[in-house]
Design an enzyme around this catalytic site. Sequence first.
Site, PDB file in Angstrom:
ATOM      1  N   HIS A   1      16.341  35.096  64.336  1.00  0.00           N
ATOM      2  CA  HIS A   1      15.202  35.226  65.260  1.00  0.00           C
ATOM      3  C   HIS A   1      15.563  34.687  66.643  1.00  0.00           C
ATOM      4  O   HIS A   1      15.307  35.342  67.665  1.00  0.00           O
ATOM      5  CB  HIS A   1      13.992  34.482  64.699  1.00  0.00           C
ATOM      6  CG  HIS A   1      12.819  34.472  65.637  1.00  0.00           C
ATOM      7  ND1 HIS A   1      11.878  35.471  65.654  1.00  0.00           N
ATOM      8  CD2 HIS A   1      12.445  33.576  66.607  1.00  0.00           C
ATOM      9  CE1 HIS A   1      10.969  35.207  66.582  1.00  0.00           C
ATOM     10  NE2 HIS A   1      11.291  34.065  67.172  1.00  0.00           N
ATOM     11  N   GLU A   2      16.154  33.503  66.673  1.00  0.00           N
ATOM     12  CA  GLU A   2      16.491  32.897  67.959  1.00  0.00           C
ATOM     13  C   GLU A   2      17.607  33.657  68.666  1.00  0.00           C
ATOM     14  O   GLU A   2      17.647  33.711  69.897  1.00  0.00           O
ATOM     15  CB  GLU A   2      16.878  31.429  67.766  1.00  0.00           C
ATOM     16  CG  GLU A   2      15.779  30.548  67.179  1.00  0.00           C
ATOM     17  CD  GLU A   2      14.479  30.618  67.967  1.00  0.00           C
ATOM     18  OE1 GLU A   2      14.519  30.891  69.186  1.00  0.00           O
ATOM     19  OE2 GLU A   2      13.404  30.403  67.370  1.00  0.00           O
TER      20      GLU A   2
END
Length: 228
Positions: free
Chosen positions: A21-22
Amino acid sequence: MELAIKIFQFILSISILVILHELGHFLPAKYFKTKVEKFYLFFDPYFSLVKKKIGETEYGIGWLPFGGYVKIAGMVDESMDTEQLKQPAQPWEFRAKPAWQRLIIMLGGVTVNFFLAWIIYGCLSFFNGETSFDTAKVDAPMNYTSVAKGMGFQDGDKILKVDGKTQNNLDKLALDVLLSDEITVLRNGKEVTFPTNDEGKAMAFRDENSQSISYAKISCSNRFYLQS
């Protein structure tokens, strides 16, 4: 030991999801030459377990396993660092970038989540998806039980249509038959259509050996429709 393994598996799976996600925020930010000050797995209030600065970015692992974050210069994020916003905007800051670039950076994490879910679901469906038996491939004569015969079937019938519709999925065929008004079968080389007997359907529902309407009820090992 088993509990420890489950905890490890949970932390590992969360870590992978957070990192991916990051990365969805990190990679487009780097591509648009935006300064990324921190990239952290898990949160790090007061202190971090591991940290190392490579170039302009500090990479680390926090001690609070509730997510993760990337700290992008010129953006108010989880760190709530507003001091930087009091200074004039710099060309390498998030706030100095065009709106379309800022949008891509912000939506990057959600985009990764979407494609990750699509990939995971696709793999699960491919390797562990629903399997069904195609009734069109059945060529052997079928012998029916007394319950099925009470509905109008005869030994040797091959089901072609249920209420005028073809149903080749064996898992769904039993339910369709029980809710049908008429059945079309291949009988002695000819297509024959007969109305399903309500009393026969009632017998099927009352059959104590039939727990549910499923594949088992129409398989050769069950007493509902077919018998070997």
